[in-house]
Scaffold this motif. Structure first.
Motif, mmCIF file in Angstrom:
data_model
loop_
_atom_site.group_PDB
_atom_site.id
_atom_site.type_symbol
_atom_site.label_atom_id
_atom_site.label_comp_id
_atom_site.label_asym_id
_atom_site.label_seq_id
_atom_site.Cartn_x
_atom_site.Cartn_y
_atom_site.Cartn_z
ATOM 1 N N TYR A 201 32.520 -5.808 10.799
ATOM 2 C CA TYR A 201 33.960 -6.034 10.635
ATOM 3 C C TYR A 201 34.747 -4.803 11.083
ATOM 4 O O TYR A 201 35.752 -4.915 11.807
ATOM 5 C CB TYR A 201 34.272 -6.359 9.183
ATOM 6 C CG TYR A 201 35.723 -6.700 8.937
ATOM 7 C CD1 TYR A 201 36.186 -7.996 9.113
ATOM 8 C CD2 TYR A 201 36.631 -5.735 8.514
ATOM 9 C CE1 TYR A 201 37.530 -8.325 8.888
ATOM 10 C CE2 TYR A 201 37.962 -6.045 8.289
ATOM 11 C CZ TYR A 201 38.411 -7.339 8.475
ATOM 12 O OH TYR A 201 39.740 -7.649 8.249
ATOM 13 N N GLU B 100 42.299 -11.657 11.890
ATOM 14 C CA GLU B 100 41.914 -13.063 11.835
ATOM 15 C C GLU B 100 40.827 -13.377 12.847
ATOM 16 O O GLU B 100 39.870 -14.109 12.568
ATOM 17 C CB GLU B 100 43.124 -13.963 12.069
ATOM 18 C CG GLU B 100 42.825 -15.458 11.947
ATOM 19 C CD GLU B 100 42.283 -15.861 10.580
ATOM 20 O OE1 GLU B 100 41.465 -16.811 10.525
ATOM 21 O OE2 GLU B 100 42.672 -15.240 9.570
ATOM 22 N N THR B 101 40.966 -12.819 14.068
ATOM 23 C CA THR B 101 39.945 -13.038 15.091
ATOM 24 C C THR B 101 38.617 -12.441 14.657
ATOM 25 O O THR B 101 37.553 -13.062 14.821
ATOM 26 C CB THR B 101 40.390 -12.417 16.430
ATOM 27 O OG1 THR B 101 41.597 -13.044 16.862
ATOM 28 C CG2 THR B 101 39.309 -12.606 17.499
ATOM 29 N N TYR C 192 37.551 -11.981 11.625
ATOM 30 C CA TYR C 192 37.013 -12.848 10.579
ATOM 31 C C TYR C 192 36.327 -14.067 11.178
ATOM 32 O O TYR C 192 35.195 -14.404 10.806
ATOM 33 C CB TYR C 192 38.144 -13.266 9.641
ATOM 34 C CG TYR C 192 37.770 -14.376 8.685
ATOM 35 C CD1 TYR C 192 37.033 -14.102 7.540
ATOM 36 C CD2 TYR C 192 38.148 -15.698 8.936
ATOM 37 C CE1 TYR C 192 36.679 -15.123 6.653
ATOM 38 C CE2 TYR C 192 37.791 -16.714 8.066
ATOM 39 C CZ TYR C 192 37.058 -16.423 6.924
ATOM 40 O OH TYR C 192 36.708 -17.437 6.073
ATOM 41 N N GLN C 193 36.981 -14.736 12.110
ATOM 42 C CA GLN C 193 36.428 -15.951 12.717
ATOM 43 C C GLN C 193 35.158 -15.652 13.506
ATOM 44 O O GLN C 193 34.203 -16.452 13.488
ATOM 45 C CB GLN C 193 37.474 -16.604 13.624
ATOM 46 C CG GLN C 193 38.679 -17.172 12.889
ATOM 47 C CD GLN C 193 38.311 -18.284 11.917
ATOM 48 O OE1 GLN C 193 37.276 -18.961 12.062
ATOM 49 N NE2 GLN C 193 39.153 -18.487 10.908
ATOM 50 N N MET C 194 35.104 -14.509 14.165
ATOM 51 C CA MET C 194 33.919 -14.149 14.949
ATOM 52 C C MET C 194 32.707 -13.954 14.043
ATOM 53 O O MET C 194 31.588 -14.346 14.385
ATOM 54 C CB MET C 194 34.184 -12.880 15.762
ATOM 55 C CG MET C 194 35.194 -13.065 16.888
ATOM 56 S SD MET C 194 35.582 -11.521 17.731
ATOM 57 C CE MET C 194 34.061 -11.234 18.628
ATOM 58 N N ILE D 37 32.326 -15.275 10.884
ATOM 59 C CA ILE D 37 32.002 -16.560 10.261
ATOM 60 C C ILE D 37 31.276 -17.480 11.237
ATOM 61 O O ILE D 37 30.333 -18.194 10.862
ATOM 62 C CB ILE D 37 33.284 -17.236 9.727
ATOM 63 C CG1 ILE D 37 33.864 -16.444 8.550
ATOM 64 C CG2 ILE D 37 32.997 -18.680 9.310
ATOM 65 C CD1 ILE D 37 32.981 -16.390 7.324
ATOM 66 N N SER D 38 31.686 -17.465 12.518
ATOM 67 C CA SER D 38 31.096 -18.362 13.517
ATOM 68 C C SER D 38 29.762 -17.865 14.059
ATOM 69 O O SER D 38 29.082 -18.579 14.799
ATOM 70 C CB SER D 38 32.076 -18.557 14.678
ATOM 71 O OG SER D 38 32.306 -17.321 15.354
ATOM 72 N N ASP E 264 29.361 -15.146 16.061
ATOM 73 C CA ASP E 264 29.474 -14.486 17.358
ATOM 74 C C ASP E 264 28.903 -13.068 17.334
ATOM 75 O O ASP E 264 28.577 -12.518 18.384
ATOM 76 C CB ASP E 264 30.939 -14.427 17.805
ATOM 77 C CG ASP E 264 31.502 -15.797 18.140
ATOM 78 O OD1 ASP E 264 30.694 -16.745 18.278
ATOM 79 O OD2 ASP E 264 32.736 -15.918 18.261
ATOM 80 N N ASN F 44 34.097 -14.420 2.704
ATOM 81 C CA ASN F 44 35.234 -15.335 2.707
ATOM 82 C C ASN F 44 36.113 -15.096 1.475
ATOM 83 O O ASN F 44 37.347 -15.153 1.556
ATOM 84 C CB ASN F 44 34.739 -16.783 2.729
ATOM 85 C CG ASN F 44 35.871 -17.786 2.766
ATOM 86 O OD1 ASN F 44 36.614 -17.872 3.732
ATOM 87 N ND2 ASN F 44 36.001 -18.562 1.696
ATOM 88 N N LYS G 219 38.247 -11.877 1.962
ATOM 89 C CA LYS G 219 38.937 -11.782 3.254
ATOM 90 C C LYS G 219 40.270 -11.054 3.137
ATOM 91 O O LYS G 219 40.589 -10.137 3.905
ATOM 92 C CB LYS G 219 39.146 -13.180 3.831
ATOM 93 C CG LYS G 219 39.933 -13.241 5.149
ATOM 94 C CD LYS G 219 39.988 -14.679 5.637
ATOM 95 C CE LYS G 219 40.743 -14.782 6.964
ATOM 96 N NZ LYS G 219 42.203 -14.616 6.767
ATOM 97 N N GLU H 106 41.473 -7.325 4.695
ATOM 98 C CA GLU H 106 42.649 -7.143 5.550
ATOM 99 C C GLU H 106 43.556 -6.038 5.023
ATOM 100 O O GLU H 106 44.094 -5.233 5.787
ATOM 101 C CB GLU H 106 43.397 -8.466 5.678
ATOM 102 C CG GLU H 106 42.617 -9.516 6.464
ATOM 103 C CD GLU H 106 43.279 -10.883 6.461
ATOM 104 O OE1 GLU H 106 44.295 -11.037 5.732
ATOM 105 O OE2 GLU H 106 42.789 -11.782 7.164
#
Length: 375
Positions: A311, A327-328, A330-332, A334-335, A337, A350, A353, A357
């Protein structure tokens, strides 16, 4: 311990008191009372020097059981060994006396030898008990003092290790051209996530002391980068396969350094530093390094720091990338990547989160988004 050289005799029959007094007069001071009320007064005035008390069962004014009850109510009954004088043969009478704390009984008429031996045995037992209690008390005091000293030494050692770790970590940051806030961010992210893990998954068995140590040890995760050549560590472009192998060695080289840095008598600190340094690049699906650990083979402390490190790498500017927005990032994660993380760790991530931030904003200003290859 005070010298106990006095015998207290409480009996309403003069001849009984005389017989008992004659048995002990050559070796002890004698105090006599003809009823329980007088006896209690003598007891309270002289309890610190009474070696044994002879107490008659049946007396006017205040009988033997009434004396025992009064001493019991005042919490004094254990201060002096008590021998009951009785002509009774009833087991119930004896049991009642023993329940109060009477040490032994002597029966009327008195036999001089028996009385003296019973008294000597009782006094020996009482002296032994007192000596043992004193010994235990002294040993306990010594152990408490030693424990306090060890606690202070442990705190001092933790402080020394913490200072040393932060210094070394700052050297790594300087060589890596990272901001001076990197170690602080890692520690804050680690603590935040670890607290959530403890709350959601108590089966890991962590306590507050563990969280303190894990937070401190997280600063050691990249210590091995000290020995990575600048041409690889600071390369702005993609690393070659050979260069990446060298970069990956910062995990194993780091634990070699830790073995020579952390005080070995602080085992928990060393263990967590080792786990985090060696395994913070392992991934839950076994595709991490250096050992290719799978699932819960990866120490949970290393899993926590691993996510915190990823992170931080995403939301921070590095020599090879710009910073992603929160946000990006976080999504990377979780997904997947940036590699596969434990479902439990992701669930905790999660949950925190928003806290992540806030922490990121305290230490980092974000740049515009670019593509990243997480190292």
């Amino acid at each position: 311990m005070e010298q106990r050289n006095t015998i207290l005799i409480i009996d309403d029959i003069d001849i009984n008191r005389d017989i008992l007094a004659d048995i002990f007069r050559n070796e002890y001071e004698i105090l006599e009372a003809q009823n329980g009320k007088e006896g209690i007064k003598l007891f309270t005035e002289n309890s610190n020097k009474i070696a044994v008390m002879f107490l008659d069962l049946v007396m006017p004014v205040m009988g033997g059981f009434e004396v025992l009850e009064a001493l019991h109510q005042e919490g004094l009954i254990a201060q002096v060994p008590i021998i009951m004088i009785t002509g009774e043969e009833s087991v119930e009478f004896e049991k009642r006396g023993y329940d109060y704390g009477v040490i032994d009984y002597i029966k009327k008429p008195f036999h001089q030898y028996i009385v003296k031996r019973v008294a000597e045995n009782v006094m020996d037992l009482y002296r032994y008990k007192n000596n043992l209690e004193t010994l235990v008390k002294n040993q306990t005091s010594k152990l408490e003092a030693q424990n306090e000293l060890l606690k202070k030494q442990s705190q001092k050692l933790h402080k020394m290790n913490d200072t040393m770790i932060n210094t070394i970590s700052n050297v790594v940051e300087f060589r890596n051209l990272e901001s001076g806030q990197h170690v602080k961010r890692i520690r804050k992210f680690t603590r935040c996530l670890a607290e959530e893990v403890v709350q959601k998954y108590p089966e890991y068995g962590y306590i507050k002391d563990d969280l303190d140590v894990i937070e401190q040890a997280s600063a050691m995760h990249d210590i091995g980068k000290i020995v990575i050549p600048d041409g690889i560590l600071l390369k702005p472009g993609k690393l070659t396969s050979d260069e990446f192998e060298v970069m990956k060695s910062h995990t194993t080289r780091g634990v070699e350094m830790i073995a020579n840095i952390i005080q070995l008598d602080d085992n928990s600190y060393y263990d967590y530093c080792y786990q985090i340094c060696r395994h913070h690049h392992e991934r839950y699906n076994g595709k991490g390094y250096p050992d290719g650990l799978v699932g819960e083979e990866i120490p949970i402390a290393a899993q926590i720091v691993s996510l915190a490190d990823v992170y931080d790498a995403l939301v921070s500017e590095r020599v090879y990338k710009k910073a992603f927005d929160k946000e990006t990032a976080y999504q990377m994660i979780i997904s997947g990547d940036c590699g596969v993380f434990s479902p439990k760790i992701l669930k905790c991530f999660n949950a925190v989160k928003g806290e992540y931030e806030v922490l990121a904003d305290q230490y980092t200003e974000y740049k515009e988004k670019e593509e990243i290859e997480t190292r």
